[in-house]
Write a protein that holds these residues in place. Structure first.
Motif, mmCIF file in Angstrom:
data_model
loop_
_atom_site.group_PDB
_atom_site.id
_atom_site.type_symbol
_atom_site.label_atom_id
_atom_site.label_comp_id
_atom_site.label_asym_id
_atom_site.label_seq_id
_atom_site.Cartn_x
_atom_site.Cartn_y
_atom_site.Cartn_z
ATOM 1 N N TYR A 1 49.726 46.024 46.899
ATOM 2 C CA TYR A 1 49.925 44.935 45.765
ATOM 3 C C TYR A 1 48.573 44.731 45.142
ATOM 4 C CZ TYR A 1 54.972 44.655 46.258
ATOM 5 O OH TYR A 1 56.148 45.066 46.326
ATOM 6 N N GLU A 2 47.572 44.470 45.862
ATOM 7 C CA GLU A 2 46.196 44.409 45.303
ATOM 8 C C GLU A 2 45.751 45.267 44.409
ATOM 9 O OE1 GLU A 2 44.599 40.650 48.176
ATOM 10 O OE2 GLU A 2 43.727 42.857 48.665
ATOM 11 N N ALA A 3 46.138 46.904 44.990
ATOM 12 C CA ALA A 3 45.626 48.024 44.389
ATOM 13 C C ALA A 3 46.367 47.984 43.005
ATOM 14 C CB ALA A 3 45.944 49.180 45.296
ATOM 15 N N LEU A 4 47.559 47.658 43.049
ATOM 16 C CA LEU A 4 48.391 47.750 42.034
ATOM 17 C C LEU A 4 47.860 46.591 40.620
ATOM 18 C CD1 LEU A 4 52.138 48.044 43.265
ATOM 19 C CD2 LEU A 4 50.889 49.961 41.867
ATOM 20 N N GLU A 5 47.536 45.587 41.230
ATOM 21 C CA GLU A 5 46.954 44.547 40.441
ATOM 22 C C GLU A 5 45.704 44.937 39.770
ATOM 23 O OE1 GLU A 5 47.194 40.329 41.290
ATOM 24 O OE2 GLU A 5 49.365 40.599 41.234
ATOM 25 N N GLY A 6 44.855 45.708 40.601
ATOM 26 C CA GLY A 6 43.557 46.177 40.063
ATOM 27 C C GLY A 6 43.767 47.099 38.926
ATOM 28 N N PRO B 1 55.025 36.973 37.980
ATOM 29 C CA PRO B 1 54.028 36.454 38.516
ATOM 30 C C PRO B 1 53.019 37.243 39.174
ATOM 31 C CG PRO B 1 55.867 35.745 39.691
ATOM 32 C CD PRO B 1 56.369 36.514 38.343
ATOM 33 N N SER B 2 51.757 37.000 39.484
ATOM 34 C CA SER B 2 50.776 38.055 40.231
ATOM 35 C C SER B 2 51.103 37.808 41.557
ATOM 36 C CB SER B 2 49.581 37.542 39.832
ATOM 37 O OG SER B 2 48.851 36.462 40.318
ATOM 38 N N TRP B 3 50.734 38.847 42.224
ATOM 39 C CA TRP B 3 50.817 39.053 43.638
ATOM 40 C C TRP B 3 49.998 38.115 44.325
ATOM 41 C CZ3 TRP B 3 53.408 40.303 47.738
ATOM 42 C CH2 TRP B 3 52.935 40.285 49.160
#
Length: 92
Positions: A56-61, A78-80
């Motif tokens: 999820y951090e990679a997706l949000e990046g 909402p964000s991860w």
């Protein structure tokens, strides 16, 4: 169908196809087998959530490149990071 919807549909189909083998392999792991059976405990779920943080951090990046119109799921969820912060308060 709008271009944005078509793009999301094409992306979802591509992701599904390109990750099919990995998902099938993951479903054979002991944790996933227990999860599918509904035989997991809180520690199992906590561990799985920790493993998914990197995904999820990679997706949000990459989120800055996603559509931001009001119908875009990316802009309305909402964000991860916010979810992860709230997970720190989960019962142990």
């Amino acid at each position: 169908m709008t271009a944005g919807v078509q793009n999301r549909t094409a992306l979802a189909a591509r992701l599904r196809e390109e990750t099919r083998t990995v998902h099938e392999e993951a479903e054979q792991t002991p944790l996933m087998a227990r999860l599918i059976k509904g035989d997991v405990d809180r520690d199992d779920l906590r561990g799985l959530t920790r493993q998914l943080v990197a995904v999820y951090e990679a997706l949000e990046g990459h989120r800055a490149r996603w559509p931001t119109n009001r119908t875009s799921r990316a802009s309305t969820r909402p964000s991860w990071s916010a979810s992860r912060r709230s997970a720190s308060t989960w019962p142990r």
